[in-house]
Motif scaffolding. Sequence first.
Motif, PDB file in Angstrom:
ATOM      1  N   GLN A 333      74.656  16.647  40.128  1.00 18.85           N
ATOM      2  CA  GLN A 333      74.244  17.678  39.179  1.00 18.85           C
ATOM      3  C   GLN A 333      73.318  17.104  38.123  1.00 18.85           C
ATOM      4  N   LEU A 334      73.609  15.876  37.655  1.00 23.12           N
ATOM      5  CA  LEU A 334      72.759  15.249  36.648  1.00 23.12           C
ATOM      6  C   LEU A 334      71.367  14.955  37.187  1.00 23.12           C
ATOM      7  N   ALA A 335      71.269  14.675  38.497  1.00 24.08           N
ATOM      8  CA  ALA A 335      69.952  14.418  39.088  1.00 24.08           C
ATOM      9  C   ALA A 335      69.026  15.610  38.863  1.00 24.08           C
ATOM     10  N   VAL A 336      69.555  16.809  39.093  1.00 21.99           N
ATOM     11  CA  VAL A 336      68.750  18.009  38.871  1.00 21.99           C
ATOM     12  C   VAL A 336      68.565  18.270  37.383  1.00 21.99           C
ATOM     13  N   LEU A 337      69.615  18.058  36.588  1.00 22.11           N
ATOM     14  CA  LEU A 337      69.555  18.400  35.171  1.00 22.11           C
ATOM     15  C   LEU A 337      68.565  17.541  34.400  1.00 22.11           C
ATOM     16  N   TRP A 338      68.570  16.215  34.631  1.00 24.25           N
ATOM     17  CA  TRP A 338      67.662  15.396  33.817  1.00 24.25           C
ATOM     18  C   TRP A 338      66.209  15.602  34.232  1.00 24.25           C
ATOM     19  N   ILE A 339      65.983  15.786  35.548  1.00 22.74           N
ATOM     20  CA  ILE A 339      64.608  16.040  35.990  1.00 22.74           C
ATOM     21  C   ILE A 339      64.134  17.397  35.469  1.00 22.74           C
ATOM     22  N   ALA A 340      65.005  18.401  35.563  1.00 25.15           N
ATOM     23  CA  ALA A 340      64.639  19.733  35.062  1.00 25.15           C
ATOM     24  C   ALA A 340      64.394  19.697  33.558  1.00 25.15           C
ATOM     25  N   THR A 341      65.225  18.948  32.816  1.00 26.76           N
ATOM     26  CA  THR A 341      65.048  18.849  31.369  1.00 26.76           C
ATOM     27  C   THR A 341      63.710  18.204  31.034  1.00 26.76           C
ATOM     28  N   ALA A 342      63.308  17.178  31.806  1.00 25.67           N
ATOM     29  CA  ALA A 342      62.009  16.538  31.585  1.00 25.67           C
ATOM     30  C   ALA A 342      60.877  17.549  31.750  1.00 25.67           C
ATOM     31  N   TRP A 343      61.000  18.391  32.765  1.00 22.41           N
ATOM     32  CA  TRP A 343      59.933  19.351  33.024  1.00 22.41           C
ATOM     33  C   TRP A 343      59.983  20.527  32.046  1.00 22.41           C
ATOM     34  N   LEU A 344      61.185  20.916  31.639  1.00 29.97           N
ATOM     35  CA  LEU A 344      61.283  21.974  30.633  1.00 29.97           C
ATOM     36  C   LEU A 344      60.679  21.509  29.318  1.00 29.97           C
ATOM     37  N   GLY A 345      61.004  20.273  28.914  1.00 28.39           N
ATOM     38  CA  GLY A 345      60.425  19.722  27.693  1.00 28.39           C
ATOM     39  C   GLY A 345      58.914  19.628  27.795  1.00 28.39           C
TER      40      GLY A 345
END
Length: 767
Positions: A333-345
């Motif tokens: 789950q963190l794999a998707v969350l940190w990558i998604a957070t990078a792109w959201l930011g």
Amino acid sequence: MSNTRKLWIWLFALLATSFAVLLLVGRDISIQAPPLPERVVTQSGQTLFTRADMQLGRQVWQSMGGMQLGSIWGHGGYVAPDWSADWLHRESIALLDLWARRDFGQGYDNLGPEQQAGLQRRLQTEMRTNSYDPQTEAITVSDDRAAAINTVAGHYVSLFGNDPATAELRENYAMKNNTVPDEAYRTAMTRFFWWTAWAATTERPERETTYTNNWPSEPLVGNRPPSTTFIWSAFSVTFLLAGIALLGWHHAMTHGRRETPHDLPASDPLRDVVVTPSMRATAKYFWVVLALFLVQIFLGAMTAHYQVEGQLVYGYEAAEILPYSITRTWHTQLAVLWIATAWLGTGLYMAPAISGYEPRFQAFGVNILWACLLIIVIGSFAGQWLAVMQKLGLERNFWFGHQGFEYVDMGRFWQWFLFIGLMIWLVLVGRALWPALRTNSESKHITMLFFLSTVAIGLFYGAALLWNEHSALSMIEYWRWWVVHLWVEGFFEVFATAVIAFLFTRLGLIPIPTATVAVLFATIIFMAGGVLGTLHHLYFVGTSISVLALGASFSALEVVPLAYIGYEGYAHWKLSSATPWMQRYKWPVRFFLAVSFWNLVGAGLFGFLINPPLSLYYMQGLNLTPLHGHTALFGVYGMLGVGLVLFCLRGMLPNLVWDERALRISFWCFNIGLALMALLTLLPLGTIQLIAAIDKGYWYARSAEFMQQPLVDLLVWMRVPGDVVFSIGALALAWFVASLWLRPRREPDALPTAHEEKTETHAARSN
């Protein structure tokens, strides 16, 4: 009509057609899904269990981690068995042994080849015959099979409890003791496991293939690849070669055409971008990215270690506090969350930079969204831990606990919370982009593509909300892969392509018309295979042959643009040295180069290795699957996320000197560590599993007997060098980002920005 306009028409026509077909396939899947019977009865009239028992069993399975502990129909974890294949084999052996003792007075293993062959033919008739009655919605089994079912159920009731008789097996499967403490719940879960195995070995009406297209491979019951897997695998290779040839022809026809001479700027244009309060506020997102990334690496190492020590981590009984199913849940789950957070930011940072407009209360919205992100992470993780530890209760699990489906594990409440958060993100990005969308500037098309990908990212996560607690398993898999494949691998890719194009055009390195055509063409090529290529995940989850045919054909087209990814990498490399001031962006561009490499290797070579139906028939759920998953997810999307973060940081703090040594260590450790992980463990382990699956059946390749061999232990331990090197890279990246705030150093003769003065003042006070 301009080329740009034609490309837009082609793109919308392609998406409309692709999604229309995908939705029609979804309707077909809902009709063709294996039936869940009202009850299962014996020929003598005894009711073994009911639909309610099987539904309760699936709830129990989800609450204890679902796909994170073993797998169902090949989707899930790799240490414990695939429960469908394991049940199928155990039931077959139990039935054969029962007949052998009754007819020949000795166990099945002691019989001669002719006697065994006769019993196997009898077994295939028994197991493959479809006895489901649509009128009564009942499945009828023989009394002998009922006895075999009860025998296997007893094994699972013991395994998921605390019985000393199965303690060694629990350790081999990295299961904690009392995974499901309630015996009634354990019994109900066996009913669900039986149904998944029944669908895997029961032929569809008027067909000679099972509901799962004869998956898994099981010689005892005659489960072998159907002819369609050979046919469509051959077509898949043909489509791949044809696509590469067409793209090569297009490249030959268009490469080297005269373009308008383009003068490169004498200085860095992005240094003149005014960093607004909302853009500065995105720094918190990048800090969270690093925190989540570091935690993910720690949990990944812990999860991998469970494979060799079972319930221990270097001698400590960690499984009683953080069992394998929870560490793997959080890791994936963190794999998707940190990558998604990078792109959201990145989206929140880039929107005002593109338009030059800062809406009122934009920074406030960015901060609120960041707080919501933290609440979602902490809340969903807490709910999952309570669920796996069996402290939440089944009545609350679906909404607040663990849904049990890989990558979409969080409870429905948290999924709604995340979806609302994405809608807020969409509004924040859209309102900041609005002035740029209304202008008729040359970059309007790239901006429009950037905005449309933002809309798609926000909306397409909604696919995770389209099933309920008792939806058909085949339909849950259909919608789940909308999220995993279309959301992560589809529209995030378009988003990133548009962002990179914008960055290079704003830097003045690429003419805007050239970039516009290139981005639209790349999007068309990718989405041509990307949308319907989703179906290659659904070959063996209770779907029809049409899914196999479409998935094989279009997943091959996904690989086509990757065959020419070297041109993209070469173009990025040339841009990195186009002007002296581009040295400021050397490391973000190098991470983009790494994306090109891993796109070819991880997504392309390793992806196509498992994508054709015949390949996936044997490889699904073996370590060749995470070989593709690790090298594609981090190698492509992770590297891309890191590169985008570095670009944003360069713009946010334009006058600071970067620690080149830390970035060099990070870059090479990431690439070398990922390569070592793939080549020393995942590739060789997956290969010997593949040989075992072909020779003896899928159940054996996933069994404790196979996975506890000394060679397998050695290969798992060989992950340590790659994991250590990779972790050093993550620590170096974290140190680099932290040093920008803790130990800022301005470039010579550079005037500090207001933000940098504030940072230095804060650091001086802290010291």
